[in-house]
Design a protein around this motif. Structure first.
Motif, PDB file in Angstrom:
ATOM      1  N   ARG A 106       0.592  -7.979  17.990  1.00  0.00           N
ATOM      2  CA  ARG A 106       1.134  -8.884  16.977  1.00  0.00           C
ATOM      3  C   ARG A 106       0.033  -9.532  16.154  1.00  0.00           C
ATOM      4  NH1 ARG A 106       6.411 -12.538  16.821  1.00  0.00           N
ATOM      5  NH2 ARG A 106       5.834 -13.917  15.099  1.00  0.00           N
ATOM      6  N   VAL A 107       0.258  -9.549  14.844  1.00  0.00           N
ATOM      7  CA  VAL A 107      -0.640 -10.172  13.874  1.00  0.00           C
ATOM      8  C   VAL A 107       0.166 -11.203  13.101  1.00  0.00           C
ATOM      9  CG1 VAL A 107      -2.028  -9.801  11.813  1.00  0.00           C
ATOM     10  CG2 VAL A 107      -2.054  -8.105  13.655  1.00  0.00           C
ATOM     11  N   ASP A 108      -0.313 -12.413  13.061  1.00  0.00           N
ATOM     12  CA  ASP A 108       0.362 -13.473  12.314  1.00  0.00           C
ATOM     13  C   ASP A 108      -0.539 -13.954  11.184  1.00  0.00           C
ATOM     14  OD1 ASP A 108       2.891 -13.977  13.801  1.00  0.00           O
ATOM     15  OD2 ASP A 108       1.519 -14.352  15.458  1.00  0.00           O
ATOM     16  N   GLY A 109       0.077 -14.219  10.026  1.00  0.00           N
ATOM     17  CA  GLY A 109      -0.654 -14.841   8.931  1.00  0.00           C
ATOM     18  C   GLY A 109      -1.511 -13.897   8.116  1.00  0.00           C
ATOM     19  N   SER A 110      -1.403 -12.594   8.358  1.00  0.00           N
ATOM     20  CA  SER A 110      -2.202 -11.636   7.585  1.00  0.00           C
ATOM     21  C   SER A 110      -1.340 -10.439   7.211  1.00  0.00           C
ATOM     22  CB  SER A 110      -3.412 -11.148   8.382  1.00  0.00           C
ATOM     23  OG  SER A 110      -4.337 -12.178   8.604  1.00  0.00           O
ATOM     24  N   THR A 111      -1.684  -9.853   6.092  1.00  0.00           N
ATOM     25  CA  THR A 111      -1.097  -8.572   5.726  1.00  0.00           C
ATOM     26  C   THR A 111      -2.190  -7.524   5.808  1.00  0.00           C
ATOM     27  OG1 THR A 111      -1.486  -9.069   3.394  1.00  0.00           O
ATOM     28  CG2 THR A 111       0.710  -9.559   4.280  1.00  0.00           C
ATOM     29  N   MET A 112      -1.790  -6.299   6.109  1.00  0.00           N
ATOM     30  CA  MET A 112      -2.756  -5.294   6.534  1.00  0.00           C
ATOM     31  C   MET A 112      -3.064  -4.245   5.471  1.00  0.00           C
ATOM     32  SD  MET A 112      -2.934  -6.780   9.401  1.00  0.00           S
ATOM     33  CE  MET A 112      -3.942  -5.760  10.462  1.00  0.00           C
ATOM     34  N   GLU A 113      -2.753  -4.559   4.201  1.00  0.00           N
ATOM     35  CA  GLU A 113      -3.033  -3.568   3.168  1.00  0.00           C
ATOM     36  C   GLU A 113      -4.528  -3.337   2.977  1.00  0.00           C
ATOM     37  OE1 GLU A 113      -2.778  -7.458   0.828  1.00  0.00           O
ATOM     38  OE2 GLU A 113      -1.983  -6.566   2.658  1.00  0.00           O
ATOM     39  N   TYR A 114      -5.337  -4.272   3.466  1.00  0.00           N
ATOM     40  CA  TYR A 114      -6.792  -4.095   3.344  1.00  0.00           C
ATOM     41  C   TYR A 114      -7.286  -2.894   4.146  1.00  0.00           C
ATOM     42  CZ  TYR A 114      -7.428  -6.104   8.030  1.00  0.00           C
ATOM     43  OH  TYR A 114      -7.399  -6.342   9.378  1.00  0.00           O
ATOM     44  N   LEU A 115      -6.452  -2.395   5.069  1.00  0.00           N
ATOM     45  CA  LEU A 115      -6.837  -1.223   5.864  1.00  0.00           C
ATOM     46  C   LEU A 115      -6.752   0.072   5.062  1.00  0.00           C
ATOM     47  CD1 LEU A 115      -4.996  -2.071   9.210  1.00  0.00           C
ATOM     48  CD2 LEU A 115      -7.449  -2.201   8.773  1.00  0.00           C
ATOM     49  N   LEU A 116      -6.014   0.047   3.943  1.00  0.00           N
ATOM     50  CA  LEU A 116      -5.903   1.249   3.126  1.00  0.00           C
ATOM     51  C   LEU A 116      -7.240   1.539   2.445  1.00  0.00           C
ATOM     52  CD1 LEU A 116      -2.444   0.649   1.402  1.00  0.00           C
ATOM     53  CD2 LEU A 116      -2.942   2.196   3.308  1.00  0.00           C
ATOM     54  N   TRP A 117      -7.534   2.785   2.315  1.00  0.00           N
ATOM     55  CA  TRP A 117      -8.756   3.184   1.636  1.00  0.00           C
ATOM     56  C   TRP A 117      -8.437   4.322   0.679  1.00  0.00           C
ATOM     57  CZ3 TRP A 117      -9.968   8.293   2.306  1.00  0.00           C
ATOM     58  CH2 TRP A 117      -9.367   8.934   3.406  1.00  0.00           C
ATOM     59  N   GLY A 118      -9.290   4.524  -0.278  1.00  0.00           N
ATOM     60  CA  GLY A 118      -9.096   5.608  -1.220  1.00  0.00           C
ATOM     61  C   GLY A 118     -10.420   6.195  -1.654  1.00  0.00           C
ATOM     62  N   THR A 119     -10.489   7.508  -1.666  1.00  0.00           N
ATOM     63  CA  THR A 119     -11.679   8.191  -2.155  1.00  0.00           C
ATOM     64  C   THR A 119     -11.257   9.552  -2.660  1.00  0.00           C
ATOM     65  OG1 THR A 119     -13.961   8.807  -1.592  1.00  0.00           O
ATOM     66  CG2 THR A 119     -12.275   9.243   0.067  1.00  0.00           C
ATOM     67  N   ASP A 120     -12.075  10.168  -3.431  1.00  0.00           N
ATOM     68  CA  ASP A 120     -11.791  11.494  -3.961  1.00  0.00           C
ATOM     69  C   ASP A 120     -12.076  12.525  -2.867  1.00  0.00           C
ATOM     70  OD1 ASP A 120     -11.483  13.830  -5.320  1.00  0.00           O
ATOM     71  OD2 ASP A 120     -12.959  13.393  -6.887  1.00  0.00           O
ATOM     72  N   VAL A 121     -11.020  13.089  -2.298  1.00  0.00           N
ATOM     73  CA  VAL A 121     -11.150  14.088  -1.242  1.00  0.00           C
ATOM     74  C   VAL A 121     -10.835  15.449  -1.850  1.00  0.00           C
ATOM     75  CG1 VAL A 121     -10.276  14.884   0.991  1.00  0.00           C
ATOM     76  CG2 VAL A 121     -10.547  12.435   0.551  1.00  0.00           C
ATOM     77  N   GLY A 122     -11.773  16.354  -1.792  1.00  0.00           N
ATOM     78  CA  GLY A 122     -11.595  17.671  -2.380  1.00  0.00           C
ATOM     79  C   GLY A 122     -10.387  18.400  -1.837  1.00  0.00           C
ATOM     80  N   PHE A 123      -9.674  19.073  -2.731  1.00  0.00           N
ATOM     81  CA  PHE A 123      -8.482  19.856  -2.404  1.00  0.00           C
ATOM     82  C   PHE A 123      -7.334  18.989  -1.886  1.00  0.00           C
ATOM     83  CE2 PHE A 123     -11.716  23.022  -2.754  1.00  0.00           C
ATOM     84  CZ  PHE A 123     -11.071  24.131  -3.282  1.00  0.00           C
ATOM     85  N   SER A 124      -7.398  17.706  -2.138  1.00  0.00           N
ATOM     86  CA  SER A 124      -6.277  16.802  -1.878  1.00  0.00           C
ATOM     87  C   SER A 124      -5.890  16.203  -3.221  1.00  0.00           C
ATOM     88  CB  SER A 124      -6.670  15.707  -0.882  1.00  0.00           C
ATOM     89  OG  SER A 124      -6.883  16.254   0.400  1.00  0.00           O
ATOM     90  N   GLY A 125      -4.836  16.761  -3.788  1.00  0.00           N
ATOM     91  CA  GLY A 125      -4.442  16.392  -5.140  1.00  0.00           C
ATOM     92  C   GLY A 125      -3.804  15.026  -5.226  1.00  0.00           C
ATOM     93  N   ASN A 126      -3.394  14.671  -6.434  1.00  0.00           N
ATOM     94  CA  ASN A 126      -2.948  13.304  -6.724  1.00  0.00           C
ATOM     95  C   ASN A 126      -1.600  13.324  -7.430  1.00  0.00           C
ATOM     96  OD1 ASN A 126      -6.091  13.695  -7.853  1.00  0.00           O
ATOM     97  ND2 ASN A 126      -5.808  12.387  -6.054  1.00  0.00           N
ATOM     98  N   PRO A 127      -0.795  12.297  -7.200  1.00  0.00           N
ATOM     99  CA  PRO A 127       0.470  12.214  -7.936  1.00  0.00           C
ATOM    100  C   PRO A 127       0.226  12.237  -9.441  1.00  0.00           C
ATOM    101  CG  PRO A 127       0.387  10.560  -6.182  1.00  0.00           C
ATOM    102  CD  PRO A 127      -0.984  11.157  -6.274  1.00  0.00           C
ATOM    103  N   TYR A 128       1.173  12.791 -10.180  1.00  0.00           N
ATOM    104  CA  TYR A 128       1.028  12.926 -11.624  1.00  0.00           C
ATOM    105  C   TYR A 128       0.748  11.583 -12.279  1.00  0.00           C
ATOM    106  CZ  TYR A 128       1.922  14.886 -16.261  1.00  0.00           C
ATOM    107  OH  TYR A 128       1.793  15.309 -17.556  1.00  0.00           O
ATOM    108  N   GLU A 129       1.405  10.528 -11.735  1.00  0.00           N
ATOM    109  CA  GLU A 129       1.260   9.197 -12.333  1.00  0.00           C
ATOM    110  C   GLU A 129      -0.158   8.649 -12.194  1.00  0.00           C
ATOM    111  OE1 GLU A 129       5.311   9.020 -10.102  1.00  0.00           O
ATOM    112  OE2 GLU A 129       3.438  10.170 -10.012  1.00  0.00           O
ATOM    113  N   ALA A 130      -0.939   9.200 -11.266  1.00  0.00           N
ATOM    114  CA  ALA A 130      -2.298   8.693 -11.048  1.00  0.00           C
ATOM    115  C   ALA A 130      -3.228   9.026 -12.202  1.00  0.00           C
ATOM    116  CB  ALA A 130      -2.869   9.253  -9.747  1.00  0.00           C
TER     117      ALA A 130
END
Length: 740
Positions: free
Chosen positions: A39-63
Motif C-alpha cells: 500500500r502507498v498513500d499520498g503518492s501517485t506512481m506515474e513517475y515510474l513510467l519511462w520513455g525512450t526511442d526503442v528500435g523496432f518498437s513503433g509509435n501510435p499515429y498520434e505521437a
C-alpha cells in the motif's frame, strides 16, 4: 474509499487494507498500468513510467514525431493484437472486414458498491453480514472501465472488484460487438499484469492423475513461460493458478503475488519477460480451439481471476486466498456447517457389491461413530465395470432390490446419512441413452472417437441434455433420502463437435459445455439447497475455485496413499482452504502405491481436510477399529480449528527437498488453540531429534501442551519444540496447544 479517480491526473487508485493498485488514462487515452504492490498513500506512481526511442518498437499515429512512446514498451492494462504491441496480447479478433486488429482507448468509467457478477459463471460474491461466524463485514467496490476501438466500434469493459478488508482484487472483461457485422473472437484473456521492474520467480502447480498440484519454482528469463490445459477441464496436469515472487521470498518474508482462475475449462497462464526486462503476467481461457462468433449486439464475458499480493511471504498470501475462497466463493448449507465424517465403499468393493455388502459396511461404520455412507460407482444401469452404463441413471435392481429408497432408509435407521456417486457429464457407448441419442455425445462426424474408459463426453452445451440429466438426478434425489452427491468426471475432452451447432460455431463448444455444467449445477443446488456436493474429476482433475462455488469440497486426489498425499495437499494449500480438500483414510497396503503406512499416520494426514474413510471397516483388527473411534472423535473436536483456523506450512518447500519430515499446524483466529501435525518421511538409524518452530501463536501467551508443559508463544515460535526420535516407518505426531 476503495476506488478513486483523480480527474486532473486521470489516475485510478484501488486501495485494499495493505495493497495499492494504480493505473492511468495516459497519452492518447491509452489505459496504462502504473503499480500493484504494498500500500502507498499520498503518492501517485506515474513517475515510474519511462520513455525512450526503442528500435523496432513503433509509435501510435498520434505521437507524430515522438518516438519515446510505444505500445511495445509501455505497461498496459489490457493489450490487444495488431496495433504495435508485439508482446503477449489479451485479445484477438477478426473484424467484419477481415482485419485482425483492435485498438482500445478510454471512454468512461463507473464506480459502484458491491461485487460484479458474470453471466452464467461463478464469481466472488459480496453478501455483507450474511455470515454465521459473524465476521463477514466485507464490503466490496466495483470499477468498470469502458474502452472503445474507434475504427470498428468494438467496446471493451474492464471490471475490477476491490475487496478491501481481504486484500483481494478480481479481474474480468466483457467485449461488446457494437459493429454492424459479425466479429470472430479468437482470444480473450481475463487479466494482464505488467510489472515494469524486478526479477521474478514463477511458481505453478503441475502434476498428473493421482499426483496433482506438485510445486515447481522457475526463475523467469527472457521469453515466455506458459502452462495450461486443453483437456476441457482445469486438469490434473496444471492447476489454473500461479504465484509470482522475488527470488528471496520464503514462507514468512518477501514479495509475492497470486492469481487463481475462477474457471473449470481450458486455460492458459504464464509470464513473459520482454526486451526491456519488463514482466507481463497473463491468465485466461486457452485460445487454442476457441473461436466465438459475435453478431451485432452480442457480448462475451470472460471468467474471473482472483489476485492478491503480500510482502510477508507465501503463508500470508495463502491466508488471503483461503479466506476469500472459503467466505466468498463457497456457498450453501455446508459452507460453514460441520460436514459429516463419511465412509465411501469404492476401495472396499469397487463394482462388486450388493445391498448386503453395503449394509454390512454401514453397520460397522455406525458402530465406530462414522456419520455417512457414500455409495460409489456401479449402482445404476448395466454397470459392473467402467465400460458401460454411464447415462442410464436408473437403479440396478439386481444389486439393490429395494432401490435407493430402501437402502437409504436402512442406512438412516442406523443413525447415518446416505450419499451417492454420479458422473453426469459422461455417456458410455454401451448404454441405452447412447443407443437412443448418439447425437448427444461430443463426436466428430465421420471420425472414430478417441476412447477413454470406453466413455464419451455428453454435449453439455445442449439444453435437452441438461434437461435429461436434471430430470434423472432430481427424480433420484427426490425419491430417496440422499444428503450428499459425489460429482465425478473421468476423462479429458476431445473430438469436440456439437451436433446442435452450425459449422462456424464449433469453436464455441468447449466454453459452452462449461457454461452448461455450471447451469446444471446451479439448477440442482437451487432445487436441493440442503444437498452437499463433493466435486471430483478422477480425484483432483478439476480442483478450481469455480467448482468450489457449487461444491464446498473436492476429492483432492485418487491417490489415497498418506505419504503421497503430503505433497499433494501441500501444493493444494497454497491457494485453496483446507476445508475444501476431500481426504480419506484408506486401506493398507495402499491400492495405488502398495505402501504400508501406520493407521495413525493415515488419520493425521486425512485430518488436513474434510475427513472420511475409504476401506472395508469389517476387515480391520480390533485395535484399528478403536483407532477409528478416536480419529472420528478427534476430528469432531478439532473441526472448527481445521476448517476455520489459519493453516501454516511449518517447514515449507524443504519438506520435499532433503528434509526428513513434513509438518503443518492449525491456529484458531483468537490464537488460543493450535493443532500441530508432523509426519516422518525418512526414518534413519540413530536418528536425530526433530526441531520445529511453530507459527501464528500469541507471543505473549503461555500455552499448555498435552504432556503438561507450559511454554510461551515466543519460545515456541523462536526456539521451537523438540520431537524426540523414535523408530518406525512414517511415524506421525499430532498434539494440541491451549493458551492459559
Amino acid at each position: 474509499m476503495a476506488v478513486t479517480y483523480n480527474e486532473s491526473t486521470k489516475i485510478f487508485t484501488l486501495q485494499t487494507a495493505e495493497t495499492t493498485y494504480q493505473m492511468m488514462v495516459g497519452r492518447y487515452d491509452i489505459l496504462q498500468h502504473l503499480y500493484y504492490g504494498k500500500r502507498v498513500d499520498g503518492s501517485t506512481m506515474e513517475y515510474l513510467l519511462w520513455g525512450t526511442d526503442v528500435g523496432f518498437s513503433g509509435n501510435p499515429y498520434e505521437a507524430e514525431g515522438d518516438r519515446t512512446f510505444s505500445l511495445d514498451t509501455q505497461p498496459q492494462e489490457y493489450p490487444s493484437q495488431g496495433v504495435g504491441d508485439y508482446r503477449t496480447s489479451c485479445l484477438e479478433v477478426v473484424n467484419p472486414d477481415g482485419s485482425m486488429a483492435a485498438d482500445f482507448r478510454y471512454v468512461s468509467h463507473e464506480i459502484t458498491k458491491g461485487a460484479y457478477t458474470i453471466t452464467g459463471m461463478p464469481a466472488v460474491y459480496d453478501e455483507e453480514g450474511n455470515n454465521s461466524l459473524g465476521n463477514n463485514s466485507l464490503g466490496s467496490t466495483t470499477l468498470s472501465i469502458l474502452l472503445k476501438d474507434a475504427s470498428t466500434g468494438l467496446e471493451l469493459v474492464l471490471k475490477y472488484g476491490v475487496f478491501e478488508k481481504e486484500d483481494v482484487i478480481t479481474r474480468a472483461a466483457e467485449l461488446r460487438n457494437s459493429t454492424e457485422g459479425t466479429v470472430s473472437l479468437e482470444k480473450m484473456l481475463s487479466v494482464c499484469l505488467d510489472m515494469p521492474f524486478g526479477k521474478w520467480d514463477m511458481i505453478h502447480f503441475h502434476g498428473r492423475h493421482a499426483m496433482e498440484r506438485q510445486t515447481e519454482r522457475t526463475p523467469l528469463c527472457h521469453g515466455t513461460v506458459s502452462f495450461g490445459s486443453k483437456r476441457g477441464t482445469s486438469s490434473h496436469h496444471h492447476n489454473p493458478s500461479l504465484l509470482l515472487c522475488t527470488p528471496q521470498t520464503t514462507e514468512d518474508a518477501g514479495d509475492c503475488y497470486g492469481m487463481t482462475f475462477v474457471y473449470s475449462g481450458n486455460f492458459i497462464a504464464g509470464a513473459e519477460v520482454e526486451q526491456m526486462g519488463q514482466t507481463r503476467v497473463f491468465m485466461g481461457i486457452h485460445p487454442e480451439s476457441f473461436c466465438f462468433r459475435l453478431a451485432p449486439g452480442d457480448t462475451f464475458e470472460t471468467p474471473q481471476v482472483i489476485m492478491s499480493y503480500s510482502d510477508k511471504g507465501f503463508t500470508d498470501l495463502s491466508h488471503k486466498f483461503h479466506k476469500i475462497i472459503r467466505d466468498h466463493i463457497c456457498r450453501g448449507k455446508y459452507k460453514y456447517a460441520r460436514r459429516p465424517v463419511l465412509i465411501n465403499n469404492w476401495e472396499a468393493t469397487y463394482f462388486d457389491f450388493n445391498e448386503e455388502k453395503i449394509l454390512k459396511i454401514a453397520s460397522q461404520a455406525a458402530e465406530l461413530g462414522i456419520e455417512m455412507l457414500v455409495l460409489d460407482d456401479g449402482w445404476f444401469g448395466k454397470r459392473n465395470g467402467d465400460c458401460s452404463g454411464l447415462g442410464d441413471w436408473f437403479v440396478n435392481p439386481d444389486k439393490l432390490p429395494e432401490g435407493l429408497s430402501g437402502l437409504s432408509e436402512k442406512i438412516n435407521a442406523m443413525g447415518m446419512k446416505f450419499g451417492l456417486w454420479f458422473e453426469p457429464e459422461m455417456i458410455s457407448e454401451d448404454s441405452e441413452l447412447y443407443r437412443a441419442h448418439p447425437d448427444w455425445a461430443l463426436r466428430i462426424p465421420g471420425r472414430k472417437p478417441n476412447r477413454s474408459r470406453f466413455q464419451l463426453v455428453l454435449d453439455m452445451s445442449r439444453r435437452d441434455v441438461r434437461d435429461y440429466l436434471f430430470e434423472r438426478m432430481s427424480d433420484i434425489l427426490s425419491n430417496a433420502r440422499i444428503d450428499y452427491v459425489k460429482w465425478d468426471m473421468n476423462r479429458s475432452m476431445c473430438d469436440i463437435y456439437s451436433a446442435a451447432l452450425p459449422a462456424e460455431r464449433q469453436g464455441e463448444v468447449y466454453h459452452r459445455c462449461i457454461l452448461g455444467v455450471y447451469e446444471l449445477l446451479e439448477r440442482l443446488t437451487s432445487a436441493f439447497p440442503d444437498l452437499m456436493i463433493e466435486g471430483c474429476s478422477g480425484g483432483g482433475g478439476r480442483f478450481d475455485a469455480a467448482m468450489l462455488y457449487y461444491s464446498p469440497q473436492i476429492w483432492c486426489s485418487d491417490d489415497t496413499d498418506a505419504v503421497e498425499r503430503l505433497e499433494i495437499q501441500y501444493g493444494t494449500s497454497f491457494l485453496y482452504p483446507i476445508g475444501t480438500v476431500g481426504s480419506h483414510v484408506s486401506a493398507c497396503p495402499n491400492h495405488q502405491t502398495g505402501r504400508i503406512t501406520p493407521f495413525h499416520t493415515r488419520g493425521v494426514v486425512a485430518m488436513a481436510g474434510s475427513f472420511g474413510y475409504e476401506l472395508d471397516l469389517n476387515t480391520l483388527p480390533q485395535n484399528e477399529k478403536e483407532e477409528v473411534k478416536k480419529q472420528v472423535s478427534d476430528y469432531k473436536k478439532y473441526y472448527e480449528l481445521i476448517h476455520q483456523g489459519a493453516y501454516y506450512r511449518l517447514n515449507g518447500a524443504g519438506a520435499f527437498h532433503g528434509q526428513e519430515f513434513v509438518a503443518w499446524s492449525f491456529v484458531s483466529e483468537d490464537k488460543k488453540q493450535a493443532l500441530v501435525n508432523l509426519v516422518i518421511t525418512h526414518t534413519r538409524a540413530n536418528s536425530k531429534p526433530v526441531f520445529i518452530k511453530l507459527k501464528g501463536l500469541d507471543a505473549a501467551a503461555v500455552y499448555r501442551l498435552e504432556d503438561g508443559r507450559c511454554l510461551s508463544g515466543s519460545a515456541l515460535m523462536n526456539a521451537g519444540i523438540c520431537i524426540p526420535s523414535a523408530s518406525g516407518e512414517y511415524r506421525a505426531v499430532q498434539f494440541e496447544l491451549n493458551a492459559q
